[in-house]
Design a protein around this motif. Structure first.
Motif, PDB file in Angstrom:
ATOM      1  N   MET A  66      16.534 -47.241 -57.602  1.00  0.00           N
ATOM      2  CA  MET A  66      15.334 -47.301 -56.791  1.00  0.00           C
ATOM      3  C   MET A  66      15.695 -47.763 -55.383  1.00  0.00           C
ATOM      4  SD  MET A  66      12.075 -48.581 -59.028  1.00  0.00           S
ATOM      5  CE  MET A  66      12.643 -50.135 -59.642  1.00  0.00           C
ATOM      6  N   ASN A  67      15.137 -47.113 -54.414  1.00  0.00           N
ATOM      7  CA  ASN A  67      15.318 -47.454 -53.007  1.00  0.00           C
ATOM      8  C   ASN A  67      14.003 -48.045 -52.506  1.00  0.00           C
ATOM      9  OD1 ASN A  67      16.119 -47.625 -50.364  1.00  0.00           O
ATOM     10  ND2 ASN A  67      16.184 -45.420 -50.011  1.00  0.00           N
ATOM     11  N   LEU A  68      13.817 -49.345 -52.718  1.00  0.00           N
ATOM     12  CA  LEU A  68      12.537 -49.998 -52.464  1.00  0.00           C
ATOM     13  C   LEU A  68      12.408 -50.490 -51.031  1.00  0.00           C
ATOM     14  CD1 LEU A  68      12.276 -52.093 -55.725  1.00  0.00           C
ATOM     15  CD2 LEU A  68      11.260 -49.860 -55.254  1.00  0.00           C
ATOM     16  N   LYS A  69      11.223 -50.315 -50.479  1.00  0.00           N
ATOM     17  CA  LYS A  69      10.875 -50.803 -49.140  1.00  0.00           C
ATOM     18  C   LYS A  69       9.427 -51.258 -49.173  1.00  0.00           C
ATOM     19  CE  LYS A  69      14.657 -49.446 -47.067  1.00  0.00           C
ATOM     20  NZ  LYS A  69      15.675 -50.348 -46.705  1.00  0.00           N
ATOM     21  N   ASP A  76       8.972 -46.635 -53.331  1.00  0.00           N
ATOM     22  CA  ASP A  76      10.313 -46.214 -53.727  1.00  0.00           C
ATOM     23  C   ASP A  76      10.625 -44.933 -52.963  1.00  0.00           C
ATOM     24  OD1 ASP A  76      12.672 -45.442 -54.895  1.00  0.00           O
ATOM     25  OD2 ASP A  76      11.894 -45.372 -56.950  1.00  0.00           O
ATOM     26  N   ASP A 114      13.048 -43.066 -53.133  1.00  0.00           N
ATOM     27  CA  ASP A 114      13.643 -42.025 -53.981  1.00  0.00           C
ATOM     28  C   ASP A 114      12.572 -41.130 -54.603  1.00  0.00           C
ATOM     29  OD1 ASP A 114      16.195 -42.929 -53.436  1.00  0.00           O
ATOM     30  OD2 ASP A 114      16.321 -44.152 -55.246  1.00  0.00           O
ATOM     31  N   ARG A 115      11.351 -41.617 -54.702  1.00  0.00           N
ATOM     32  CA  ARG A 115      10.254 -40.841 -55.297  1.00  0.00           C
ATOM     33  C   ARG A 115       9.675 -39.816 -54.323  1.00  0.00           C
ATOM     34  NH1 ARG A 115       6.071 -44.798 -58.406  1.00  0.00           N
ATOM     35  NH2 ARG A 115       7.491 -45.591 -59.973  1.00  0.00           N
ATOM     36  N   TYR A 135       3.776 -42.038 -48.399  1.00  0.00           N
ATOM     37  CA  TYR A 135       2.800 -42.796 -49.169  1.00  0.00           C
ATOM     38  C   TYR A 135       1.580 -41.906 -49.374  1.00  0.00           C
ATOM     39  CZ  TYR A 135      -0.366 -46.552 -50.419  1.00  0.00           C
ATOM     40  OH  TYR A 135      -1.253 -47.345 -51.085  1.00  0.00           O
ATOM     41  N   ASN A 164       5.029 -42.206 -53.140  1.00  0.00           N
ATOM     42  CA  ASN A 164       6.138 -43.096 -53.472  1.00  0.00           C
ATOM     43  C   ASN A 164       5.677 -44.515 -53.823  1.00  0.00           C
ATOM     44  OD1 ASN A 164       5.383 -43.926 -50.936  1.00  0.00           O
ATOM     45  ND2 ASN A 164       7.286 -43.361 -49.933  1.00  0.00           N
ATOM     46  N   VAL A 188       4.768 -47.843 -55.670  1.00  0.00           N
ATOM     47  CA  VAL A 188       5.231 -48.531 -56.877  1.00  0.00           C
ATOM     48  C   VAL A 188       4.203 -49.581 -57.294  1.00  0.00           C
ATOM     49  CG1 VAL A 188       7.035 -49.984 -57.880  1.00  0.00           C
ATOM     50  CG2 VAL A 188       7.658 -48.140 -56.307  1.00  0.00           C
ATOM     51  N   LEU A 232       7.239 -55.852 -63.264  1.00  0.00           N
ATOM     52  CA  LEU A 232       8.360 -54.955 -63.002  1.00  0.00           C
ATOM     53  C   LEU A 232       9.670 -55.701 -62.788  1.00  0.00           C
ATOM     54  CD1 LEU A 232       6.822 -52.335 -60.549  1.00  0.00           C
ATOM     55  CD2 LEU A 232       7.795 -51.864 -62.785  1.00  0.00           C
TER      56      LEU A 232
END
Length: 102
Positions: A1-4, A24, A26-27, A31, A34, A36, A56
């Motif tokens: 996951m590439n979370l921001k 995320d 990667d999704r 917005y 993506n 989460v 999570l």
């Protein structure tokens, strides 16, 4: 996951005009595809594990929240959003410095 963190400004809401959400990358690029979860406003919620964020990330919730906030503070130019990030960083640092006793 590439979370921001992604900040949403909503001038019609008086109680919380800026909401921070976790996305995320990667999704998807945009917005809400993506999305989460929402970053909890109060970090007591992380301790109780009652938010989706806390569920999570479990015991890593405080560390993950702090990492996301620090990363966001380096990239955010909007002074209002920067203020919200700074307040949340202070709150989580205070929560980590003084653990609650049961």
């Amino acid at each position: 996951m590439n979370l921001k963190l992604y900040a949403i400004k909503n001038s019609s809401q008086r109680t919380e005009p800026i909401q921070l959400v976790v996305v995320d990358l990667d999704r998807g690029k945009y917005y809400p595809l993506n999305f989460v979860c929402v970053l909890p406003r109060y970090f007591r919620i992380l301790e109780k594990r009652s938010s989706k964020f806390a569920k999570l990330f479990g015991v890593r919730s405080h560390d993950m929240a702090k990492k996301l906030l620090i990363d966001a503070s380096h990239h955010e130019d909007d002074p209002e959003i920067q203020t919200v990030i700074t307040k949340r960083l202070k709150a989580i640092s205070t929560a980590q410095a003084s653990p609650t006793t049961v």
